[in-house]
Design an enzyme around this catalytic site. Structure first.
Site, PDB file in Angstrom:
ATOM      1  N   ASP A 132      67.924  21.937  76.768  1.00  9.98           N
ATOM      2  CA  ASP A 132      68.932  22.920  77.178  1.00  9.98           C
ATOM      3  C   ASP A 132      70.252  22.227  77.509  1.00  9.98           C
ATOM      4  O   ASP A 132      70.265  21.089  77.974  1.00  9.98           O
ATOM      5  CB  ASP A 132      68.395  23.684  78.412  1.00  9.98           C
ATOM      6  CG  ASP A 132      69.114  24.993  78.632  1.00  9.98           C
ATOM      7  OD1 ASP A 132      69.933  25.390  77.769  1.00  9.98           O
ATOM      8  OD2 ASP A 132      68.871  25.625  79.669  1.00  9.98           O
TER       9      ASP A 132
ATOM     10  N   HIS B 244      75.113  21.205  69.531  1.00  7.17           N
ATOM     11  CA  HIS B 244      73.827  21.231  68.821  1.00  7.17           C
ATOM     12  C   HIS B 244      73.693  19.998  67.923  1.00  7.17           C
ATOM     13  O   HIS B 244      72.617  19.407  67.822  1.00  7.17           O
ATOM     14  CB  HIS B 244      73.693  22.511  67.993  1.00  7.17           C
ATOM     15  CG  HIS B 244      73.615  23.759  68.829  1.00  7.17           C
ATOM     16  ND1 HIS B 244      72.842  23.847  69.962  1.00  7.17           N
ATOM     17  CD2 HIS B 244      74.218  24.971  68.705  1.00  7.17           C
ATOM     18  CE1 HIS B 244      72.969  25.051  70.498  1.00  7.17           C
ATOM     19  NE2 HIS B 244      73.806  25.741  69.761  1.00  7.17           N
TER      20      HIS B 244
ATOM     21  N   LEU C 213      52.563   9.846  66.343  1.00 11.07           N
ATOM     22  CA  LEU C 213      52.955  10.975  67.202  1.00 11.07           C
ATOM     23  C   LEU C 213      52.836  12.318  66.473  1.00 11.07           C
ATOM     24  O   LEU C 213      53.255  12.438  65.315  1.00 11.07           O
ATOM     25  CB  LEU C 213      54.417  10.769  67.617  1.00 11.07           C
ATOM     26  CG  LEU C 213      55.076  11.898  68.400  1.00 11.07           C
ATOM     27  CD1 LEU C 213      54.611  11.883  69.852  1.00 11.07           C
ATOM     28  CD2 LEU C 213      56.600  11.781  68.345  1.00 11.07           C
TER      29      LEU C 213
HETATM   30  C1  FPP Z   1      69.833  24.917  73.919  1.00 11.17           C
HETATM   31  O1  FPP Z   1      71.155  24.662  74.307  1.00 11.17           O
HETATM   32  C2  FPP Z   1      69.589  24.424  72.565  1.00 11.17           C
HETATM   33  C3  FPP Z   1      69.262  25.187  71.469  1.00 11.17           C
HETATM   34  C4  FPP Z   1      69.083  26.641  71.522  1.00 11.17           C
HETATM   35  C5  FPP Z   1      69.098  24.584  70.135  1.00 11.17           C
HETATM   36  C6  FPP Z   1      68.393  23.259  70.115  1.00 11.17           C
HETATM   37  C7  FPP Z   1      68.627  22.615  68.832  1.00 11.17           C
HETATM   38  C8  FPP Z   1      68.830  21.291  68.642  1.00 11.17           C
HETATM   39  C9  FPP Z   1      68.770  20.296  69.710  1.00 11.17           C
HETATM   40  C10 FPP Z   1      69.161  20.818  67.306  1.00 11.17           C
HETATM   41  C11 FPP Z   1      68.096  20.583  66.301  1.00 11.17           C
HETATM   42  C12 FPP Z   1      66.705  20.352  66.724  1.00 11.17           C
HETATM   43  C13 FPP Z   1      65.730  19.986  65.859  1.00 11.17           C
HETATM   44  C14 FPP Z   1      64.344  19.817  66.362  1.00 11.17           C
HETATM   45  C15 FPP Z   1      65.998  19.727  64.441  1.00 11.17           C
HETATM   46  P1  FPP Z   1      72.078  25.918  74.637  1.00 11.17           P
HETATM   47  O2  FPP Z   1      72.824  26.292  73.413  1.00 11.17           O
HETATM   48  O3  FPP Z   1      71.245  26.998  75.236  1.00 11.17           O
HETATM   49  O4  FPP Z   1      73.057  25.324  75.689  1.00 11.17           O
HETATM   50  P2  FPP Z   1      73.757  26.123  76.899  1.00 11.17           P
HETATM   51  O5  FPP Z   1      72.663  26.568  77.820  1.00 11.17           O
HETATM   52  O6  FPP Z   1      74.621  25.083  77.507  1.00 11.17           O
HETATM   53  O7  FPP Z   1      74.519  27.249  76.295  1.00 11.17           O
END
Ligand code: FPP
Length: 256
Positions: free
Chosen positions: A24, A41, A135
């Site tokens: 997050d 991201h 893993l």
């Molecule tokens: C949460 O941060 C993150 C996500 C919803 C997306 C996670 C994706 C990645 C880390 C990229 C790719 C992953 C893989 C496994 C290929 P948020 O957007 O909710 O952040 P915020 O709470 O600050 O808005």
């Protein structure tokens, strides 16, 4: 909390077998730099690479990453589209390296809503790495903990309907086996970044006895030192499963 080298782990049987992470804070990380959420991201992908590689080197058996929740469809159309594109690109780019490092990839979640090309990429990545013995990397995509329990119950209900199973024969183990994580043990350590202290419909059944670790770090800043800090914290917890501390102490190998 100080950062520790992985050398502090002297008995690998004490390590968490299954670590789950709610990644997050990508959006806030980007916004704090005056950038668009997508920049966060993309930086999050680098943190994923560092974490997977560290977990593999430490000999962790299972790592489950929450990449996209059932609720994330509520985000702007643009963000969802770009996130999907990012998943396709990352899968295509990283799968060979994962395979080389003997990682077994499994995508858990309702992937039927994804584009055909993403579904194909997922299927071929899973097939390529299916026999790897390193893993196990579960990527939770369009995943929800309540959905997981529901789909398990639907499979079991259909067995009951067909007379293969009676209601009395239902057990916790049978439910566990039908969850999307039926191939791995329950979660030992759940980590959530960005200071939020919620489970957010992640693996609800599987975290029954997990230790919950919350860190203020935003996901793009998470790295090997962050992972080893979380593991060190876990190793200092007294995991009792309803037993007394003395009972658990008696199970521990004698210190040399
Ligand atoms: C949460 O941060 C993150 C996500 C919803 C997306 C996670 C994706 C990645 C880390 C990229 C790719 C992953 C893989 C496994 C290929 P948020 O957007 O909710 O952040 P915020 O709470 O600050 O808005």
């Amino acid at each position: 909390m100080s950062s520790q080298s992985p050398n502090f782990i002297t008995d690998s049987s004490l390590l968490p077998k299954h670590i789950a992470i709610i990644m997050d804070g990508n959006g806030r990380w980007a916004q704090s730099r005056g950038k668009a959420r997508m920049f966060g991201h993309k930086a999050g992908v680098d943190a994923v690479k560092k974490t997977v590689s560290a977990a593999n080197r430490l000999g962790i058996q299972v790592l489950t990453l929450f990449a996209f929740s059932s609720e994330n469809w509520r985000r702007s159309e643009e963000e969802v589209r770009l996130l999907m594109e990012l998943f396709v690109t990352v899968l295509g780019r990283e799968i060979k390296q994962l395979h080389k490092n003997s990682v077994r990839l499994k995508v858990i979640g309702d992937t039927s809503r994804f584009s055909n090309s993403l579904q194909d990429k997922i299927a071929s990545a899973e097939a390529l790495t299916a026999n790897n013995i390193g893993l196990i990397l579960n990527v939770a995509a369009n995943y929800g903990g309540q959905w997981d329990i529901l789909q398990a119950m639907q499979k079991l209900a259909s067995q009951v309907e067909r007379g293969v199973l009676s209601a009395e024969q239902l057990t916790e183990a049978k439910i566990s086996a039908q969850l999307t994580t039926g191939h791995v043990p329950d979660v030992d350590l759940m980590i959530r970044t960005s200071g939020e202290c919620r489970i957010s419909n992640f693996m609800l059944w599987q975290v029954a006895y997990a230790e919950l670790y919350f860190t203020e770090q935003f996901w793009p800043d998470f790295n090997e030192a962050s992972l080893t800090d979380a593991i060190a914290w876990y190793l200092n917890r007294e995991r009792r499963f309803g037993c007394t501390g003395e009972q658990i102490q008696a199970l521990l190998p004698v210190k040399k």
